[in-house]
Design a protein around this motif. Structure first.
Motif, short mmCIF file in Angstrom:
data_model
loop_
_atom_site.label_atom_id
_atom_site.label_comp_id
_atom_site.label_asym_id
_atom_site.label_seq_id
_atom_site.Cartn_x
_atom_site.Cartn_y
_atom_site.Cartn_z
N THR A 73 0.83 -1.20 0.00
CA THR A 73 0.00 0.00 0.00
C THR A 73 0.87 1.26 0.00
O THR A 73 0.60 2.23 -0.72
CB THR A 73 -0.92 0.00 1.22
N SER A 74 1.92 1.22 0.80
CA SER A 74 2.82 2.37 0.87
C SER A 74 3.55 2.61 -0.45
O SER A 74 3.64 3.75 -0.93
CB SER A 74 3.84 2.16 2.00
N LYS A 75 4.04 1.52 -1.05
CA LYS A 75 4.78 1.64 -2.31
C LYS A 75 3.85 2.05 -3.45
O LYS A 75 4.23 2.82 -4.34
CB LYS A 75 5.45 0.31 -2.65
N LEU A 76 2.63 1.54 -3.43
CA LEU A 76 1.70 1.83 -4.52
C LEU A 76 1.27 3.29 -4.51
O LEU A 76 1.07 3.89 -5.58
CB LEU A 76 0.47 0.93 -4.38
N GLY A 90 6.13 -5.82 -9.79
CA GLY A 90 7.41 -5.63 -9.11
C GLY A 90 7.23 -5.10 -7.70
O GLY A 90 7.93 -5.52 -6.77
N LEU A 91 6.28 -4.18 -7.53
CA LEU A 91 6.01 -3.65 -6.19
C LEU A 91 5.46 -4.73 -5.27
O LEU A 91 5.82 -4.80 -4.10
CB LEU A 91 5.01 -2.50 -6.29
N ALA A 92 4.58 -5.58 -5.82
CA ALA A 92 4.00 -6.65 -5.01
C ALA A 92 5.07 -7.67 -4.62
O ALA A 92 5.10 -8.14 -3.47
CB ALA A 92 2.88 -7.34 -5.78
N LEU A 93 5.94 -8.01 -5.56
CA LEU A 93 7.01 -8.97 -5.27
C LEU A 93 7.93 -8.44 -4.17
O LEU A 93 8.29 -9.17 -3.24
CB LEU A 93 7.81 -9.26 -6.54
N ASP A 94 8.28 -7.18 -4.29
CA ASP A 94 9.15 -6.58 -3.28
C ASP A 94 8.47 -6.54 -1.91
O ASP A 94 9.10 -6.82 -0.87
CB ASP A 94 9.54 -5.17 -3.71
N ALA A 95 7.18 -6.23 -1.89
CA ALA A 95 6.44 -6.18 -0.63
C ALA A 95 6.34 -7.57 0.00
O ALA A 95 6.49 -7.72 1.22
CB ALA A 95 5.04 -5.61 -0.86
N LEU A 96 6.11 -8.59 -0.82
CA LEU A 96 6.04 -9.96 -0.30
C LEU A 96 7.40 -10.40 0.23
O LEU A 96 7.47 -11.10 1.26
CB LEU A 96 5.56 -10.91 -1.39
#
Length: 540
Positions: free
Chosen positions: A440-443, A482-488
């Motif tokens: 959420t923060s990155k998005l 990419g954002l989701a992968l990094d967050a996971l």
């Protein structure tokens, strides 16, 4: 000799006496039974990625596949032990194998993840009958302590082999066909186990003094299920949502009621008086915390390689050879060490190794699909677990009078299994909650087209970053992959950190809590203490 369910059997004639009829057949049937139970336990580990793709699951739904199995085992294995003693262990083991066959059939045909949960729960019920029933039936046909140790060591070997080979089985069948095929193989294995039990074994029972604690069973099962439901669903549904709040509060009420019921029970499934002993209390506490760390690390590994990195199931299975294999390979080594080294030191050393391995996992790079980085951490975790799983029961048995050894073993095993059940729940809650916040923060600060940004937000609201991470290229929202992968990666790194901290806490508690306590030598029967990731009843 006292078994984990409180049953007492005579040590039999002196060494060299003839074995009871059916020894070889019982040994074959019980070894097959525990192998089947452990395969059912560990099979989903390499398949989480395929479950996510084929059944469109999100994070907490994957957690429930593992949790449904473990909750069924933890809630009912004590009661199954009593049923076997009262009505016959042969019947219990055959019924357990039949339940695994039914549960695996349900899983193989599952059109949705919810049906897969039902299959996993049925498999857990079956395994909950197979673990205590097979071990007690095996011990009932042995005559000497040495024979028992040898027989249970073989039983343990098949249990450990099931833990190590099950992910490979799932991976291989996923390669040549579908993940559903691996469950059909499990159906066949369960049918073989049931046939061997019915043909090769004789009935045994020990009903004297054994009675069901129905109020305790009901309050414990309802309380545990509701509390774990709140823990699993909280990260995605929200900790303040009404279903999560109510289930958590009502579950705690039922667990408090369980404690009150057990205080006055004639035949309690959880003997609270044992906790007046400091050494037993410490060993029980670290059993929960340490096993949470181990199975939490296993679950985090399967999620990291499967639903996060989308690796091939056969590759996902490879690290599990290092996590589970040492418990099998080191059985004779640990058995000898338990005779020569105080189990407290083995337990402390094992937790330290597990902690170091988990902390090393926090350095993994989520964008690197290579398996080399897992070799050292997973091997340390696996060796540490091999030292801990036998030692924790040895410490518990060493701390109580011989007449209480059966109940002490049973209680420790149940608490150890509770740790196994909590591992995926805690890891899933921590990792998915952290990943959701990070995504959420990155998005919010991402430079993405408006349509991609809106789609990613909507998909994340429904299924979390793990759903965004699985979107095919070119679909709405996939630009945020990419954002989701990094967050996971951030979320599961935190989960490994929690597992490492839990193992470290267990090591400190063991070391500090046992200061000043003397140890009796571990008896020969402890040689066979099961050493595997599954909930395995111990012998004393």
């Amino acid at each position: 000799m006292t078994l984990n369910n409180g049953t007492t059997t005579s040590s039999g004639p002196t060494a060299g006496a003839a074995r009871r009829p059916g020894y070889a057949g019982t040994l074959a049937a019980t070894s097959c039974a525990v192998f089947v139970a452990q395969v059912a336990n560990a099979l989903p580990a390499s398949l989480n990625g395929l479950f996510q793709q084929d059944l469109n699951t999100h994070g907490s739904q994957l957690t429930w596949i593992t949790s449904a199995f473990m909750i069924a085992v933890v809630c009912f294995e004590f009661t199954f032990g009593v049923l076997g003693d009262r009505f016959g262990r042969k019947r219990l083991v055959a019924a357990g194998a039949a339940l695994v066959a039914v549960g695996s059939s349900v899983a193989a045909l599952a059109p949705t993840v919810q049906v897969l949960w039902v299959g996993a729960a049925l498999n857990g019920l079956g395994a909950g009958a197979l673990f205590p029933g097979s071990l007690t039936m095996l011990v009932s046909v042995t005559r000497t302590a040495r024979e028992r140790a040898q027989a249970v060591a073989l039983w343990t070997g098949f249990l450990s082999a099931g833990a190590a080979l099950s992910p490979l089985l799932g991976g291989m069948f996923a390669e040549v066909g579908s993940w559903r095929g691996s469950f059909w193989v499990l159906v066949g294995l369960a049918a073989v186990s049931m046939a061997l039990t019915l043909v090769l074994t004789t009935e045994s029972r020990s009903p004297e003094g054994r009675s069901l604690d129905i109020p305790g069973q009901i309050t414990f099962a309802i309380g545990l299920i509701l509390v774990l439901y709140a823990a699993v669903e909280g990260p995605e549904s929200g900790w303040t949502t009404l279903p999560v709040l109510l289930s958590g509060m009502i579950g705690l009420v039922f667990l408090a009621g369980f404690v009150l019921v057990e205080v006055g029970a004639r035949s309690p499934i959880f003997d609270l008086s044992l906790f007046r002993n400091r050494a037993f209390t410490v060993s029980s506490l670290v059993a929960v915390i340490g096993m949470l760390a181990f199975l939490g690390a296993c679950f985090a590994t399967s999620m990291w390689l499967g639903p996060v990195q989308h690796q091939d199931p056969l590759r996902v299975a490879i690290p599990f050879l290092l996590l589970q294999g040492p418990a099998f390979v080191l059985i004779p080594v640990v058995s000898r060490l338990l005779h020569r080294v105080a189990p407290t030191w083995l337990l402390t050393s094992g937790f330290v190794l597990m902690s170091v391995g988990c902390f090393l996992c926090t350095g993994l790079d989520v964008t690197d699909p290579g398996l080399t980085a897992f070799l050292v951490p997973d091997l340390l975790i696996g060796i540490g677990f091999a030292l801990c799983v036998s030692s924790v029961t040895a410490v518990a048995l060493d701390s109580v009078e011989p007449k209480l050894a059966g109940m002490a073993s049973a209680t420790t095993n149940m608490l150890r299994d509770l740790g196994f059940a909590l591992g995926p729940v805690v890891v899933g809650a921590v990792a998915l909650s952290k990943a959701g916040s990070a995504f959420t923060s990155k998005l919010s600060g991402a430079d993405l087209p408006a349509e991609q940004l809106g789609a990613a937000r909507g998909i994340a609201a429904e299924g979390g970053p793990i759903a965004v991470n699985s979107l095919p290229p070119g679909t709405p929202g996939s630009a945020a992959h990419g954002l989701a992968l990094d967050a996971l990666g951030h979320g599961f790194t935190t989960a490994f950190l929690i597992c490492g901290a839990a193992a470290a806490v267990a090591a400190v508690l063991t070391f500090v809590g046992m200061i000043g306590l003397k140890h009796r030598p571990v008896s020969g029967a402890t040689d066979g203490e099961p050493a595997a990731a599954a909930p395995a009843p111990a012998t004393a």
